[in-house]
Design a protein around this motif. Structure first.
Motif, mmCIF file in Angstrom:
data_model
loop_
_atom_site.group_PDB
_atom_site.id
_atom_site.type_symbol
_atom_site.label_atom_id
_atom_site.label_comp_id
_atom_site.label_asym_id
_atom_site.label_seq_id
_atom_site.Cartn_x
_atom_site.Cartn_y
_atom_site.Cartn_z
ATOM 1 N N GLU A 24 0.828 -1.207 0.000
ATOM 2 C CA GLU A 24 0.000 0.000 0.000
ATOM 3 C C GLU A 24 0.863 1.258 0.000
ATOM 4 O O GLU A 24 0.517 2.261 -0.647
ATOM 5 C CB GLU A 24 -0.936 -0.009 1.206
ATOM 6 N N HIS A 27 2.266 1.568 -3.485
ATOM 7 C CA HIS A 27 1.175 1.999 -4.368
ATOM 8 C C HIS A 27 0.910 3.491 -4.216
ATOM 9 O O HIS A 27 0.715 4.206 -5.219
ATOM 10 C CB HIS A 27 -0.086 1.202 -4.040
ATOM 11 N N GLU A 171 -2.656 -2.466 -7.412
ATOM 12 C CA GLU A 171 -4.040 -2.141 -7.047
ATOM 13 C C GLU A 171 -5.012 -3.272 -7.331
ATOM 14 O O GLU A 171 -5.933 -3.518 -6.537
ATOM 15 C CB GLU A 171 -4.469 -0.880 -7.805
#
Length: 214
Positions: A24, A27, A171
């Motif tokens: 995360e 990302h 994602e």
């Protein structure tokens, strides 16, 4: 440790959570980089469009001045003036770092010349030769600037595509898979805890019955 080797244990759950936090974070950083590169691409594309118009204008002027010089001095006179230049125009190639992308940074070298550097005799030629030389030197500088901008646009486009693929992979593949594994482990641990609680409760009842018999 491969994902399929992660066991439904507390340590396995910690591993998955750490991987999710890392995925995360990557990302988020890549998404910020992608947004920044897109803004830079828009700016470069606008500059390139303006530069292309300047390039076309200077190309037309250089052709016009060359035609005037050929008319006034003759094609042979223009050719002799051009051949008298000893130092050829060139450029140095470097790079500038924009969001981790190396964009070309080109600097003209010996493009703009003084009358002495051009090599032809001032007294043996008319001013139209100088005007034509000035026009073509301006054109060469514009070509180098255009090459720098268009090279930057191409490199940004390539890196934007690579970054977009990585963002999409994180994602739509990596993070959802890790989320599923985390839920599976949590469900397995909850089931194991229920079974353990049921077993302990049964043992407690057995011990209580034995105590009553005593």
């Amino acid at each position: 440790m491969p994902v399929d080797e992660i066991k439904p244990t507390r340590s396995g759950l910690l591993i998955v959570r750490r991987r999710m936090a890392l995925a995360e974070r990557i990302h988020r950083l890549l998404s910020m980089k992608l947004d920044g590169m897109m803004l830079e691409l828009v700016k470069l594309a606008d500059q390139t469009a303006l530069q292309r118009k300047d390039l076309e204008d200077k190309y037309a002027r250089a052709r016009e001045m060359a035609a005037v010089a050929a008319m006034m001095e003759g094609a042979t006179g223009v050719l002799l003036a051009a051949l008298s230049v000893e130092a050829s125009p060139t450029y140095t190639a470097g790079h500038k770092n924009i969001f981790g992308v190396h964009l070309p940074d080109l600097e003209p070298v010996m493009v703009k010349k003084t009358l002495d550097q051009r090599g032809y005799g001032v007294l043996g030629t008319s001013s139209v030769i100088d005007d034509a030389a000035d026009a073509y030197e301006d054109l060469l500088e514009e070509i180098i600037r255009s090459a720098e901008l268009e090279g930057g646009v191409k490199r940004l486009l390539d890196d934007i595509e690579r970054t977009r693929r990585r963002v999409n992979a994180l994602e739509f593949k990596v993070i959802p898979e890790l989320t599923e594994i985390r839920r599976f482990i949590e469900d397995q641990r909850d089931e194991m805890e229920r079974q353990e609680w049921t077993r302990l409760r049964r043992i407690k009842k057995i011990k209580a019955k034995r105590a009553e018999k005593l």
